[in-house]
Write an enzyme that holds these catalytic residues in place. Structure first.
Site, PDB file in Angstrom:
ATOM      1  N   CYS A  31      -6.037   8.821   0.921  1.00 14.33           N
ATOM      2  CA  CYS A  31      -7.060   9.150   1.909  1.00 14.33           C
ATOM      3  C   CYS A  31      -6.791  10.539   2.469  1.00 14.33           C
ATOM      4  O   CYS A  31      -5.776  11.167   2.173  1.00 14.33           O
ATOM      5  CB  CYS A  31      -7.159   8.098   2.996  1.00 14.33           C
ATOM      6  SG  CYS A  31      -5.630   7.294   3.391  1.00 14.33           S
ATOM      7  N   TYR A 172      -7.519  -3.650  -5.752  1.00  9.77           N
ATOM      8  CA  TYR A 172      -6.438  -3.104  -4.907  1.00  9.77           C
ATOM      9  C   TYR A 172      -5.655  -4.220  -4.228  1.00  9.77           C
ATOM     10  O   TYR A 172      -6.218  -4.982  -3.437  1.00  9.77           O
ATOM     11  CB  TYR A 172      -7.071  -2.170  -3.877  1.00  9.77           C
ATOM     12  CG  TYR A 172      -6.127  -1.504  -2.903  1.00  9.77           C
ATOM     13  CD1 TYR A 172      -4.881  -1.021  -3.300  1.00  9.77           C
ATOM     14  CD2 TYR A 172      -6.508  -1.321  -1.576  1.00  9.77           C
ATOM     15  CE1 TYR A 172      -4.042  -0.381  -2.394  1.00  9.77           C
ATOM     16  CE2 TYR A 172      -5.676  -0.677  -0.660  1.00  9.77           C
ATOM     17  CZ  TYR A 172      -4.444  -0.219  -1.086  1.00  9.77           C
ATOM     18  OH  TYR A 172      -3.619   0.413  -0.185  1.00  9.77           O
ATOM     19  N   HIS A 175       0.039  -1.928  -0.419  1.00  8.92           N
ATOM     20  CA  HIS A 175       0.298  -1.352   0.906  1.00  8.92           C
ATOM     21  C   HIS A 175       0.098  -2.311   2.075  1.00  8.92           C
ATOM     22  O   HIS A 175      -0.001  -1.887   3.222  1.00  8.92           O
ATOM     23  CB  HIS A 175      -0.579  -0.101   1.129  1.00  8.92           C
ATOM     24  CG  HIS A 175      -0.311   0.954   0.100  1.00  8.92           C
ATOM     25  ND1 HIS A 175      -1.195   1.284  -0.881  1.00  8.92           N
ATOM     26  CD2 HIS A 175       0.779   1.715  -0.103  1.00  8.92           C
ATOM     27  CE1 HIS A 175      -0.674   2.214  -1.661  1.00  8.92           C
ATOM     28  NE2 HIS A 175       0.534   2.487  -1.208  1.00  8.92           N
ATOM     29  N   ASP A 267       6.083   3.265   0.899  1.00 10.41           N
ATOM     30  CA  ASP A 267       5.535   3.904  -0.296  1.00 10.41           C
ATOM     31  C   ASP A 267       5.576   5.436  -0.182  1.00 10.41           C
ATOM     32  O   ASP A 267       5.981   6.116  -1.119  1.00 10.41           O
ATOM     33  CB  ASP A 267       4.091   3.430  -0.491  1.00 10.41           C
ATOM     34  CG  ASP A 267       3.550   3.792  -1.856  1.00 10.41           C
ATOM     35  OD1 ASP A 267       4.308   3.692  -2.829  1.00 10.41           O
ATOM     36  OD2 ASP A 267       2.375   4.176  -1.944  1.00 10.41           O
TER      37      ASP A 267
END
Ligand SMILES: Cc1cc2nc3c(=O)[nH]c(=O)nc-3n(C[C@H](O)[C@H](O)[C@H](O)COP(=O)(O)O)c2cc1C
Ligand code: SF4
Length: 678
Positions: A31, A172, A175, A267
């Site tokens: 993002c 997805y 995360h 991450d």
């Protein structure tokens, strides 16, 4: 120059289901704080990644429904058909340069509080929503109809993604943000039906949605799965062994496995806490489970490391978010044998602060990031000079070096001078602090570039005065002389100086960075700066065997580092080092042998005995020279900390902005897309 044959392997095409990537460089979803609000700016940024050679360029997480609304964060949306043109513009920009466009469809489950849509959040199991704001909202447990609806919504989004021209349509589960991970993980899935319990049951929805997506768009689009390999909760959550079992069950179902860690702070670890390739121990078991391409990440900037992970069978494609932000042209530079032109990511996570502040992404190393459309900046190109001006830059810190580099690239005659023995200004000093060595890349890359330019001359140990500046005979002066840390305790909390006894041993960060040390063994640090400096200096002193007490008016140590995803790591490191933390506490005076503390809530005072105080509060611009030149009517500008002390990223940006606007009209208003009225 041509490419080193050792790197040929990086330029082999890779088949991903029905599509083929032209090389192994894969820009994973990231993002950018632009999202649906700054669609053309975002499209232009992605297009430049494709121009720079990334064979696959992905969007960020894209909300698939109003019930997956993560406002106020500014991501893309694929709620209905009206979102298609915006998404299509991004895919077109990526296609213009021959790359594949990927879209990460996302339903965030209990991490989507639906603040804007005001839908009741849904989750695998009932629970409070998880958010940075601690919203007092709960997500309800999904029933079977909700699961059917979610599959339908995902399918509809996939079809729209295909219509918008995407080549890869993601499922997805990463995360802690993708709902399919919430189903997969025993930490969050408390269900008693066929979607909970055994791994097979927890993986059921993920499998169904992969199948749905393949059925919907798999004829022309590849379907990658982004999956969290580790939630770092031991056997209470996902860990590599169990995720590998899940992957083995669905090994050939998706067209690509894209591996990452959960949560986001694990991450996107900063260089202060991890090295390039830090994810390898968690992902190395996957490739043997599947014939499908595997993508991995871990701040890869070195082509040798990239070749190593491919040859050793850890991954097939080099996934990158931050390396592609710091240098959108990284693949091209390897391809053209221009390795020393690679602008390596320094691992500071300033890029992530843009997302958290819902403002366009910024990058310490790449000042053009986020400015490609709105200011028309390019990471590699800049317009040629418009005159024969000779520019003198005083101060070779991040602002001065970037201004010299960019003006030099334009073709101007540049003299850059610094009083210090080495270039880099604050970067040269700060990169010697614990964990910050990679920050030296800000200086080193610019010095290397400047070194190739015959029109840029750098003079060190050259203190400039108004008289010597006149002698240089430049047509324009840029002052970028940095800032100095204040000695009087003023900062966010105290707008006026605090009482400091003349006999007190009161130091500043500049003292420490130039080698000075406290006289006694116990130091009280007053951190009213709230970014990294207070915590880093606490670490430095503790490692040199000082007893350290860190006092901050904030509730957390290094509060701003929440937005660089480091806060928890910093505070736990300090606690583990035995540093005593006084939160919500102010230092109101410094005496010889103690500091006076005040509770920020009650005003209650106490005394902390200590030998010295280190004041990390605010900085004063070092702008004396600038003002002297102004009074002499010299054509002079200033940039960086000597104008407004801020981040290194802000200083680099200021240097670039000076270079971009030099000779033209300063452009205060950038391009923006204005809401079309209904
Ligand atoms: C600014 C930024 C935004 C990110 N946003 C997303 C996202 O929207 N979706 C996602 O799956 N990963 C996101 N990530 C994680 C990255 O895709 C990547 O897995 C992680 O940064 C590690 O890779 P790197 O070391 O190459 O940066 C983001 C990372 C960064 C730096
Ligand atoms: S802001 Fe820092 S971490 Fe992010 S890409 Fe740029 S250099 Fe890397």
């Amino acid at each position: 120059m041509s490419r080193d044959p050792r790197y040929d392997i990086l330029f082999e095409p890779v088949r991903i289901g029905p599509v083929t990537a032209r090389n192994r460089f894969y820009q994973v979803p990231h993002c950018n704080g632009m999202g649906y609000r700054d669609a053309t700016a975002l499209a232009t940024m992605r297009g430049i990644k494709a121009e720079g050679g990334w064979a696959v360029v992905c969007t960020e997480m894209v909300e698939i429904h109003p019930g997956a609304d993560v406002a106020p964060y500014t991501e893309l949306r694929i709620w209905d058909d009206r979102d298609v043109p915006m998404l299509a513009r991004i895919a077109e920009k990526i296609h213009e340069h021959g790359s594949l466009a990927g879209i990460e469809l996302c339903h965030s489950g209990y991490t989507a509080p639906n603040r804007w849509s005001r839908e009741i959040p849904i989750a695998v199991s009932a629970r409070p929503v998880s958010s940075d704001y601690h919203d007092p909202i709960q997500a309800r447990a999904m029933d079977k109809q909700d699961i059917r609806d979610l599959r339908q919504i995902h399918r509809a989004a996939a079809l729209r993604a295909k219509q918008a021209g995407y080549d890869l349509v993601y499922v997805y589960a990463g995360h802690g943000l993708g709902i399919f991970q919430h189903f997969l993980s025993r930490a969050t899935n408390l269900r008693g039906d066929e979607y909970g319990g055994s791994l097979e049951n927890r993986a059921r929805l993920l499998r169904e949605v992969i199948e749905d997506t393949k059925n919907a768009v798999g004829d022309t689009c590849a379907v990658p799965v982004r999956i969290a390999m580790n939630e770092f909760q031991g056997s209470a959550g996902l860990e590599p062994a169990e995720v590998e079992d899940a992957i083995a069950m669905m090994a050939e179902l998706p067209d690509l496995w894209d591996l990452s860690l959960s949560s986001w702070s694990n991450d996107s670890q900063t260089s202060r806490f991890s090295e390039e390739g830090f994810q390898e121990p968690h992902i190395k078991g996957v490739k043997k489970l599947t014939t499908k391409p595997v993508v991995g990440v871990g701040r890869y900037t070195s082509p040798d490391s990239m070749v190593r992970v491919i040859k050793s069978g850890i991954m097939d494609m080099i996934g990158a978010a931050r390396p592609s932000i710091a240098d959108p042209f990284l693949p091209k530079k390897i391809e053209e044998g221009r390795l020393d032109d690679i602008r390596e990511c320094i691992g500071c996570n300033i890029c992530i602060t843009g997302d958290y502040s819902m403002t366009p992404i910024r990058c310490t190393q790449n000042p053009a990031m986020g400015e490609e459309w709105r200011r028309g900046w390019h990471p590699e190109r800049i317009r040629p000079k418009e005159s024969e001006s000779h520019v003198l830059i005083v101060g070779a810190g991040p602002a001065g070096l970037e201004a010299a580099r960019a003006l030099g690239q334009r073709g101007y005659q540049i003299t850059i001078a610094d009083a210090a023995r080495e270039a880099g200004g604050r970067v040269a000093r700060e990169c010697r602090l614990p964990g910050l060595s990679a920050w030296s890349r800000v200086r080193d890359w610019r010095l290397l570039q400047i070194g190739k330019m015959p029109n840029v001359r750098l003079y060190l140990e050259s203190e400039m005065t108004t008289e010597s500046i006149v002698e240089v005979g430049a047509s324009q002066v840029l002052v970028s002389t940095g800032a100095t840390w204040r000695r009087d305790g003023t900062g966010s909390y105290h707008l006026r100086p605090i009482t400091i006894a003349p006999a007190a041993d009161a130091l500043t960060p500049d003292d420490l960075m130039t080698g000075k040390r406290p006289k006694g063994k116990h130091v009280a640090i007053f951190d009213d700066d709230h970014y990294y400096m207070g915590g880093v200096l606490a670490e430095l002193l503790r490692k040199e065997d000082y007893r350290v007490s860190l006092v901050t008016p904030s509730a957390l140590v290094s509060t701003y580092t929440k937005w660089t995803l480091e806060q928890v790591r910093i505070q736990s490191r300090l606690l583990n080092l035995g540093i005593e933390i006084f939160a919500n506490t102010d230092v109101t005076s410094v005496a010889a042998g103690h500091v006076t503390l005040t509770c920020v809530f009650t005003g209650k005072e106490s005394t902390l005995p200590c030998d010295a105080a280190l004041l990390v509060t605010a900085r004063d611009p070092a702008d004396r020279l600038y003002h002297e030149l102004v009074t002499k009517n010299f054509p002079v500008s200033r940039a960086g900390d000597c104008y407004g002390p801020g981040t290194i990223a802000a200083a680099v940006y200021a240097g670039r902005r000076f270079a971009e606007e030099f000779g033209g009209t300063p452009n205060a208003i950038f391009r923006r897309e204005v809401t079309a009225l209904a």
